[in-house]
Design an enzyme around this catalytic site. Structure first.
Site, PDB file in Angstrom:
ATOM      1  CE  LYS A 224      -4.101  -1.858   0.094  1.00 55.19           C
ATOM      2  NZ  LYS A 224      -4.793  -1.877   1.319  1.00 55.19           N
ATOM      3  NE  ARG A 259      -7.723  -8.453  -0.972  1.00 55.54           N
ATOM      4  CZ  ARG A 259      -7.225  -7.581  -1.739  1.00 55.54           C
ATOM      5  NH1 ARG A 259      -6.142  -6.724  -1.493  1.00 55.54           N
ATOM      6  NH2 ARG A 259      -7.542  -7.761  -3.066  1.00 55.54           N
TER       7      ARG A 259
END
Length: 282
Positions: A224, A259
Site C-alpha cells: 500500500k 491479505r
C-alpha cells in the site's frame, strides 16, 4: 478462538494460526502492477499461490485504487467468472473469495462456487446483503470513507479506529439481521481506503480494538501507498519488506487473516510472528 465457515467444504478455527489470503488481480489497472488478463495465466498463478502457502484466494476484477474509474458490470463479469469457473472445475483446494461491491457479480460468483464476498463497501450497496444471505455465503465487511474515486481527498476522522469499529459494529448487526450467519463474517478496517498515512498507522497500532467485536479480523497492508510514503518507494513491487513489517505488527496486535500479494515471502513472516505471538507449532 473463533470458528469461521466459508462453505461446507472449508472451515477454519481462527486464532490457532494466522491465515494468508493471496491476491489474484484480474485488472490491468491494478495499483500493484500484478494484474493478469489471460485466463490460463490467471489459473496458473492461482495454483502457484496455493503452493506458496495461501489459505484463501481473493479474486478481483476491478481496480479500486484511489481515483480509479468504475468498471462496468459486464466487464467485471467477463474478467472474473471465466477464471472462477475454471478454478472450480480444476478443484482449487482452498476457498475462493471474490473482491466485488456489485450485488450481481456477488450472486453469480457464489452460484459458481465462490465462498466469500470481499466487499469494500461493507454491505452498503443495495442488494448486496441479500445476495450473500440468499446463497448462505461468507462476507468480508470492510470500512471505507467515501468511494475509490474520492476516498483519498482529505479523509478526516475525530478518532479513526473508534469510528471504524462503530461502523463495523453497525454493519455486523445489519448482516446478522439480514440472514448472514455469525460464523460467516470477517471484518476489515480498510487500510488505505479513505485514510492518511497517520490513520493507517493508528489502525495497525490499535487493531486490538477490533478484536473486541468478536469476529475474525482481516488486514490488507500489502504494497500500500502508506508504506511507499514512509520508505520513499514509488514502485509497489519494491514494498515487500515494508509489507512484511506491517504484517508482523498486525499479527502481534491481533490480526487473524492477512491479505497479501507476495504469499511466499509473507508465509515466512507469518510463521515467525505466529511462533512468537500464538506459540504456534513450528
Amino acid at each position: 478462538m473463533i470458528f469461521f465457515s466459508c462453505c461446507p467444504r472449508h472451515s477454519f478455527s481462527v486464532g490457532t494460526r494466522t491465515l494468508i489470503m493471496g491476491i489474484l488481480n484480474l485488472s490491468p489497472e491494478s495499483f500493484s502492477g500484478d494484474g493478469v488478463a489471460d485466463r490460463d495465466e490467471a489459473v496458473r498463478k492461482a495454483f502457484q499461490l496455493v503452493e506458496d502457502g495461501a489459505d484463501v484466494l481473493d479474486i478481483g476484477g476491478e481496480s479500486t485504487r484511489p481515483g480509479s474509474v468504475r468498471l462496468s458490470l459486464e466487464e467485471e463479469i467477463v474478467r472474473v467468472l471465466p477464471v472462477l469457473e475454471e478454478l472450480i472445475r480444476r478443484d482449487l483446494p482452498i476457498p475462493i473469495s471474490v473482491d466485488t461491491y456489485k450485488p450481481a457479480v456477488a450472486r453469480e460468483a457464489l452460484k459458481r462456487g465462490a465462498c466469500i464476498i470481499n466487499d469494500i463497501f461493507g454491505l452498503r450497496q443495495p442488494g448486496m446483503v441479500e445476495a450473500i444471505a440468499d446463497a448462505d455465503g461468507a462476507v468480508v465487511i470492510m470500512h471505507m470513507q467515501g468511494t475509490p474515486q474520492t476516498m483519498q481527498i482529505n479523509p478526516q476522522y475525530r478518532d479513526c479506529p473508534a469510528e471504524i469499529a462503530q461502523f463495523l459494529r453497525d454493519q455486523i448487526a445489519f448482516a446478522l439481521s439480514s440472514g448472514i450467519k455469525r460464523e460467516k463474517i470477517i471484518v476489515d478496517p480498510g487500510i488505505g481506503f479513505g485514510k492518511t498515512v497517520e490513520h493507517n498507522l493508528q489502525i495497525l497500532n490499535r487493531l486490538r480494538e477490533l478484536k473486541e467485536l468478536g469476529f475474525p479480523v482481516l488486514i490488507g497492508p500489502s504494497r500500500k501507498s502508506f508504506i511507499g510514503r514512509i520508505l520513499h518507494m514509488n514502485d509497489p513491487a519494491q514494498r515487500v519488506w515494508g509489507t512484511a513489517s506491517a504484517v508482523a505488527v498486525a499479527i502481534a496486535n491481533g490480526a487473524d487473516i492477512v491479505r497479501v500479494h507476495d504469499v511466499r515471502q509473507m508465509r515466512d513472516v507469518v510463521r515467525i510472528a505466529d511462533a512468537i505471538v500464538r506459540s504456534s507449532a513450528y
